[in-house]
Design an enzyme around this catalytic site. Structure first.
Site, mmCIF file in Angstrom:
data_model
loop_
_atom_site.group_PDB
_atom_site.id
_atom_site.type_symbol
_atom_site.label_atom_id
_atom_site.label_comp_id
_atom_site.label_asym_id
_atom_site.label_seq_id
_atom_site.Cartn_x
_atom_site.Cartn_y
_atom_site.Cartn_z
ATOM 1 N N SER A 46 41.451 36.720 38.303
ATOM 2 C CA SER A 46 42.165 35.472 38.592
ATOM 3 C C SER A 46 42.293 35.140 40.073
ATOM 4 C CB SER A 46 43.546 35.489 37.948
ATOM 5 O OG SER A 46 43.433 35.257 36.560
ATOM 6 N N ILE A 47 41.967 36.072 40.952
ATOM 7 C CA ILE A 47 41.899 35.716 42.378
ATOM 8 C C ILE A 47 40.817 34.663 42.582
ATOM 9 C CG2 ILE A 47 41.578 36.612 44.724
ATOM 10 C CD1 ILE A 47 42.521 39.336 43.689
#
Length: 312
Positions: A46-47
């Site tokens: 999710s970065i």
């Protein structure tokens, strides 16, 4: 300073431009025995949302879209229920769209046809009206990546490679499937390899990027040094737009903004099948922290102990 389950991954901590911790441990692939090295690319999960946010902000700076644009302007056959959702709402997780648990019909591992994936998202009614609350939504970031494709007429992964990674010198980073790529870590759970999620379509924009530890450390120079974006875009990216409900914490554009180990930070964690990731910048101490692991059992938030030791 071991925070890895079974010692598998990369840990970096920098203060200013000085690297205080540079640790690489374990194997990238249990089957072949290939070790993790500084050249190993990991899914940052999710970065990756930060890259999608930067792509949208770049296009906004160029005048090809506005953050106030309704997302239905850029999507094929959008449902009426999405008519009030703007790009700003998607960026801040205030659109009302659900996360993966609200979309059980979506298979995170299997490839999907892009428009069929959008139809699966559209089949689930929004949880609330746009702007009324905060609810983390990876599908919302998939819509942002699709918007980038529609605005530019280019594949999203190609846009990131040429307009985001190349200017930053992130030559070892890419988006999409890792199949056939060298120096790619295999995700593990319980010490065994697990299938990768589909990153070409299902997680596009939401969890599709692979990085080395060094490249992800470089990435944090986007907010830290104002690289790639203009000052107003950087300020908007790390502004506390939407309270998350946790004490002192809000969401910007692709970043959580709030306390970390008792200090102000902009940060994000990542959790794909078989991978864990964490990246943070603490402005007051000018510290950057990166954790990448191909072991599902790692707790990314355990890296706060590294920050405590570095300032002890």
């Amino acid at each position: 300073m071991s925070i890895f389950s079974h010692d598998r991954g990369v840990l970096l901590l920098a203060r200013g431009d000085e690297l205080l911790v540079d640790r690489v441990a374990g194997v990238a692939d249990e089957v072949t025995g290939a070790p993790c090295t500084s050249a190993t690319r990991f899914q940052i999960a999710s970065i990756s949302k930060q890259m999608a946010a930067v792509a949208v902000l770049l296009l906004a700076e160029r005048g090809t879209l506005r953050l106030t644009d309704p997302v239905v302007r850029w999507l094929p056959d959008p449902p009426p229920a999405w008519s009030g959702i703007t790009l700003h709402h998607l960026l801040t997780h205030t659109s009302g769209l659900g996360h993966w648990e609200e979309h059980p019909a979506v298979d995170l591992v299997a490839p999907a046809e892009p428009d069929e994936l959008l139809a699966a998202f559209a089949a689930v009614p929004p949880l609330f009206r746009p702007g009324a609350a905060w609810h983390y939504s990876s599908p919302g970031y998939v819509l942002l990546a699709r918007t980038v494709e529609r605005v530019t007429g280019r594949p999203y992964a190609e846009f990131l490679a040429e307009e985001v990674f190349a200017p930053l010198g992130m030559t070892d980073s890419f988006a999409g499937s890792g199949a056939g790529r060298p120096d790619v870590a295999v995700g593990h759970e319980g010490g065994r390899p697990v299938p990768s999620w589909d990153l070409a379509t299902v997680s596009m924009g939401a969890g599709d990027v692979w990085c080395t530890g060094a490249d992800l450390l470089t990435w944090l120079d986007v907010p830290r040094r104002g690289r790639l974006l203009g000052p107003s875009s950087v300020a908007a990216m790390i502004a506390p737009h939407a309270p998350t409900g946790r004490p002192g914490e809000a969401y910007g554009y692709g970043f959580f903004v709030g306390p970390l180990a008792g200090r102000r930070a902009v940060h994000h964690s990542g959790d794909n099948g078989g991978y864990k990731a964490f990246a943070a910048w603490l402005p007051e101490e000018d510290q950057r922290l990166v954790l990448l692991s191909n072991q599902a059992e790692v707790n990314p938030m355990a890296v706060t102990s590294v920050l405590d030791r570095a300032t002890a």
